[in-house]
Design a protein around this motif. Structure first.
Motif, mmCIF file in Angstrom:
data_model
loop_
_atom_site.group_PDB
_atom_site.id
_atom_site.type_symbol
_atom_site.label_atom_id
_atom_site.label_comp_id
_atom_site.label_asym_id
_atom_site.label_seq_id
_atom_site.Cartn_x
_atom_site.Cartn_y
_atom_site.Cartn_z
ATOM 1 N N HIS A 29 0.756 -1.197 -0.004
ATOM 2 C CA HIS A 29 0.188 -0.129 0.003
ATOM 3 C C HIS A 29 0.986 1.078 -0.072
ATOM 4 O O HIS A 29 1.706 1.234 0.757
ATOM 5 C CB HIS A 29 -0.723 0.028 1.209
ATOM 6 C CG HIS A 29 -1.478 1.361 1.440
ATOM 7 N ND1 HIS A 29 -2.299 1.827 0.541
ATOM 8 C CD2 HIS A 29 -1.560 2.082 2.672
ATOM 9 C CE1 HIS A 29 -2.894 2.989 1.294
ATOM 10 N NE2 HIS A 29 -2.275 3.176 2.424
ATOM 11 N N TRP A 30 0.632 2.058 -1.017
ATOM 12 C CA TRP A 30 1.527 3.332 -1.281
ATOM 13 C C TRP A 30 1.016 4.249 0.066
ATOM 14 O O TRP A 30 0.012 4.919 -0.045
ATOM 15 C CB TRP A 30 1.168 3.935 -2.517
ATOM 16 C CG TRP A 30 2.181 5.247 -2.662
ATOM 17 C CD1 TRP A 30 1.951 6.428 -2.172
ATOM 18 C CD2 TRP A 30 3.033 5.396 -3.765
ATOM 19 N NE1 TRP A 30 2.630 7.378 -2.721
ATOM 20 C CE2 TRP A 30 3.482 6.751 -3.719
ATOM 21 C CE3 TRP A 30 3.523 4.505 -4.721
ATOM 22 C CZ2 TRP A 30 4.298 7.380 -4.667
ATOM 23 C CZ3 TRP A 30 4.367 5.197 -5.885
ATOM 24 C CH2 TRP A 30 4.731 6.465 -5.664
ATOM 25 N N LYS A 31 1.732 4.223 1.109
ATOM 26 C CA LYS A 31 1.202 4.903 2.261
ATOM 27 C C LYS A 31 1.565 6.351 2.355
ATOM 28 O O LYS A 31 0.952 7.187 2.642
ATOM 29 C CB LYS A 31 1.851 4.328 3.525
ATOM 30 C CG LYS A 31 1.573 4.892 4.874
ATOM 31 C CD LYS A 31 0.168 4.634 5.353
ATOM 32 C CE LYS A 31 0.008 5.317 6.905
ATOM 33 N NZ LYS A 31 -1.373 5.081 7.293
ATOM 34 N N ALA A 32 2.992 6.766 1.963
ATOM 35 C CA ALA A 32 3.320 8.185 2.018
ATOM 36 C C ALA A 32 4.341 8.194 1.072
ATOM 37 O O ALA A 32 5.129 7.440 0.554
ATOM 38 C CB ALA A 32 4.048 8.275 3.641
ATOM 39 N N GLU A 33 4.899 9.584 1.020
ATOM 40 C CA GLU A 33 6.014 9.852 -0.070
ATOM 41 C C GLU A 33 6.751 11.270 0.484
ATOM 42 O O GLU A 33 5.964 12.065 1.476
ATOM 43 C CB GLU A 33 5.327 10.240 -1.398
ATOM 44 C CG GLU A 33 4.509 11.252 -1.453
ATOM 45 C CD GLU A 33 3.902 11.273 -2.811
ATOM 46 O OE1 GLU A 33 4.210 12.457 -3.556
ATOM 47 O OE2 GLU A 33 3.584 10.278 -3.261
ATOM 48 N N ALA A 34 7.920 11.580 0.199
ATOM 49 C CA ALA A 34 8.663 12.535 0.611
ATOM 50 C C ALA A 34 9.631 13.216 -0.331
ATOM 51 O O ALA A 34 9.930 12.218 -1.350
ATOM 52 C CB ALA A 34 9.624 12.308 1.972
ATOM 53 N N SER A 35 10.214 14.316 -0.538
ATOM 54 C CA SER A 35 10.958 14.675 -1.340
ATOM 55 C C SER A 35 12.630 14.682 -1.049
ATOM 56 O O SER A 35 13.512 15.046 -1.898
ATOM 57 C CB SER A 35 10.791 16.149 -1.978
ATOM 58 O OG SER A 35 10.780 16.881 -0.805
ATOM 59 N N ASN A 36 12.882 14.324 0.313
ATOM 60 C CA ASN A 36 14.202 14.424 0.767
ATOM 61 C C ASN A 36 14.284 13.364 2.027
ATOM 62 O O ASN A 36 13.145 13.215 2.536
ATOM 63 C CB ASN A 36 14.769 15.689 0.995
ATOM 64 C CG ASN A 36 13.802 16.427 1.950
ATOM 65 O OD1 ASN A 36 13.480 16.312 3.029
ATOM 66 N ND2 ASN A 36 13.480 17.995 1.409
ATOM 67 N N GLN A 47 3.148 8.779 9.821
ATOM 68 C CA GLN A 47 2.604 7.741 8.893
ATOM 69 C C GLN A 47 2.744 6.264 9.427
ATOM 70 O O GLN A 47 2.663 5.502 8.618
ATOM 71 C CB GLN A 47 2.767 7.970 7.684
ATOM 72 C CG GLN A 47 2.451 9.304 7.077
ATOM 73 C CD GLN A 47 1.046 9.657 6.970
ATOM 74 O OE1 GLN A 47 0.421 8.824 6.636
ATOM 75 N NE2 GLN A 47 0.742 10.941 6.985
ATOM 76 N N GLN A 48 3.010 6.145 10.944
ATOM 77 C CA GLN A 48 3.371 4.496 11.190
ATOM 78 C C GLN A 48 2.339 3.723 11.000
ATOM 79 O O GLN A 48 1.050 4.267 11.068
ATOM 80 C CB GLN A 48 3.874 4.727 12.497
ATOM 81 C CG GLN A 48 4.975 5.550 12.928
ATOM 82 C CD GLN A 48 5.715 5.422 14.497
ATOM 83 O OE1 GLN A 48 5.347 4.266 14.930
ATOM 84 N NE2 GLN A 48 6.246 6.526 14.997
ATOM 85 N N PRO A 49 2.626 2.596 10.732
ATOM 86 C CA PRO A 49 3.832 1.973 10.480
ATOM 87 C C PRO A 49 4.385 1.865 9.041
ATOM 88 O O PRO A 49 3.475 1.864 8.171
ATOM 89 C CB PRO A 49 3.847 0.611 10.820
ATOM 90 C CG PRO A 49 2.319 0.095 10.692
ATOM 91 C CD PRO A 49 1.506 1.357 10.756
ATOM 92 N N ILE A 50 5.707 2.276 8.783
ATOM 93 C CA ILE A 50 6.239 2.114 7.459
ATOM 94 C C ILE A 50 7.098 0.824 7.562
ATOM 95 O O ILE A 50 7.784 0.617 8.269
ATOM 96 C CB ILE A 50 7.017 3.191 7.087
ATOM 97 C CG1 ILE A 50 6.198 4.482 7.031
ATOM 98 C CG2 ILE A 50 7.910 3.054 5.725
ATOM 99 C CD1 ILE A 50 5.151 4.742 5.844
ATOM 100 N N HIS A 51 6.680 -0.114 6.629
ATOM 101 C CA HIS A 51 7.379 -1.449 6.390
ATOM 102 C C HIS A 51 8.469 -1.236 5.237
ATOM 103 O O HIS A 51 9.376 -2.027 5.534
ATOM 104 C CB HIS A 51 6.306 -2.486 6.004
ATOM 105 C CG HIS A 51 5.235 -2.217 7.085
ATOM 106 N ND1 HIS A 51 3.769 -2.002 6.752
ATOM 107 C CD2 HIS A 51 5.247 -2.712 8.451
ATOM 108 C CE1 HIS A 51 3.091 -2.346 7.714
ATOM 109 N NE2 HIS A 51 3.680 -2.605 8.862
#
Length: 410
Positions: A29-36, A47-51
């Motif tokens: 599941h595409w949960k989150a994204e970031a640019s750096n 945005q826990q949990p990130i696996h």
């Protein structure tokens, strides 16, 4: 389903990645994204949990390798897949040392290669018995959708995201729809609509916060906190910043309107999709979501077609700076679009070129000065931004049929 964090400094590359792979086919599941790296560490906290992390290596600020080291220190079980435009042995060696799942070469990688890396990461996670998220993306969307109708409203909110502290001071509901005269967006997999939803979500959640979902691939719905991230607490707001009406939840904050203008501009510029939107009053209880949704529907503009907002903004800038040396480049920079794009959209909406529009308005202002003042021709020429009075006189005669002096003496 395993939650994925994608870290890539180019927004267009993130957009491409999102729809390059059928993530849920691989149980992701595409949960989150970031640019750096800095944004990515913050996303892992909120945005826990990130696996699984899919991260570029070369990024401004904290690069992918430095971020991966910190992520592994804080979350030892997280699985990391590196991607890079550089087929660099040193990078690959460091990735192996960190225990990365894989090191992918961006120019040549495809869905099959990414999918194999995801399956390997999932196998590693299964061996560590990490808990999986309760909802798929579609289940999450359906749940949020059920909050908009009093007949389907659940007895208790089940998503932990709805318990964000930012919602404690109140919330608004914003609905985005494709404008009636915009190009159709139908396609087999709703890919264009998903691109629109993703682009809106990227801007509004990063700048303001909240949750974004869709209704039947027809409209994008944004559940937004009353205040932006920088003003989550009422105490941080400057007195009178939003006006007295906002205390009753009746006024949309100026900074929210500014954000929505930017979203409309970016969807038109990047996706060539014109959208309209409507914002509800401020509400204090999630049980009022059906009421908020009905309010936004009743306020949506109908058949809004003329002078899109980019043209309106450029015309406003021209009016404010008419007496200066105006150029297409200067006006385009003021509203953050490319000069070529502004030139095309201006000709389409107004029916005349940008330069012709500016000259016409300058000449009209010169006519007014000739009628109402005793200023000399060279003074009027300079006043409207033409330092060469002979050039001004030539333009004036071409458009009015008489010279400036002949016009004054009529």
């Amino acid at each position: 389903m395993w939650n994925l964090l994608v870290v890539e400094d180019e927004s267009i590359a993130r957009l491409g990645l999102r729809y390059m792979v059928d993530w849920e086919k691989y149980g992701v599941h595409w949960k989150a994204e970031a640019s750096n790296g800095e944004e990515a560490l913050l996303a892992m906290e909120t945005q826990q949990p990130i696996h699984i992390i899919l991260t570029d290596i070369r990024m401004p600020g904290m690069d992918g390798l430095a971020f991966a080291k910190k992520a592994l220190e804080r979350y030892p079980g997280v699985q990391i897949i590196f991607i890079s435009s550089y087929d660099n042995f040193t990078y690959a060696k460091e990735a192996i040392r960190l225990g990365a799942v894989n090191y992918l070469h961006k120019p040549t990688m495809d869905e099959e290669e990414i999918g194999a890396s995801l399956l390997k990461a999932a196998t590693n996670l299964e061996h560590t018995s990490a808990p999986q998220p309760a909802y798929t993306e579609e289940e999450r969307n359906q749940y949020l959708l059920s909050l908009l109708d009093e007949h389907t409203f659940p007895e208790q909110p089940l998503l932990t995201e709805l318990a964000q502290p930012a919602f404690e001071t109140g919330f608004r509901l914003t609905v985005f729809r494709k404008r009636d005269d915009a190009a159709p967006m139908q396609d087999a997999g709703h890919l264009r609509f998903r691109s629109l939803q993703h682009l809106i979500a990227e801007f509004v959640t990063k700048e303001w916060g909240g949750l974004v979902f869709h209704r039947n691939y027809r409209e994008v719905v944004w559940l937004c906190p009353q205040y932006a991230r920088s003003t989550d607490a009422v105490q941080t707001r400057r007195p009178g910043e939003y006006g007295d009406a906002d205390k009753e939840g009746k006024k949309c904050p100026a900074e929210l309107n500014k954000l929505l203008d930017m979203v409309r501009q970016k969807t038109l510029e990047l996706l060539n999709v014109a959208i309209i939107c409507s914002v509800s009053s401020c509400y204090s209880s999630l049980q009022e979501l059906p009421k908020a949704y009905m309010e936004t529907l009743l306020q949506l503009p109908l058949n809004e077609q003329s002078d899109n907002f980019i043209v309106r903004k450029s015309k406003a800038f021209i009016d404010q700076h008419l007496l200066e040396d105006l150029s297409l480049v200067k006006v385009a920079a003021s509203i953050h679009v490319s000069p070529s794009y502004l030139s095309r959209i201006f000709q389409k909406e107004i029916g005349e070129s940008f330069s012709e529009y500016v000259i016409r308005h300058k000449i009209e202002h010169a006519q007014q000065l000739l009628r109402t003042t005793n200023c000399k021709v060279y003074e009027i020429s300079a006043a409207i931004g033409y330092m060469n009075p002979h050039y001004f006189s030539k333009l004036f005669k071409e458009r009015t049929g008489v010279s400036p002096l002949e016009y004054r003496n009529q």
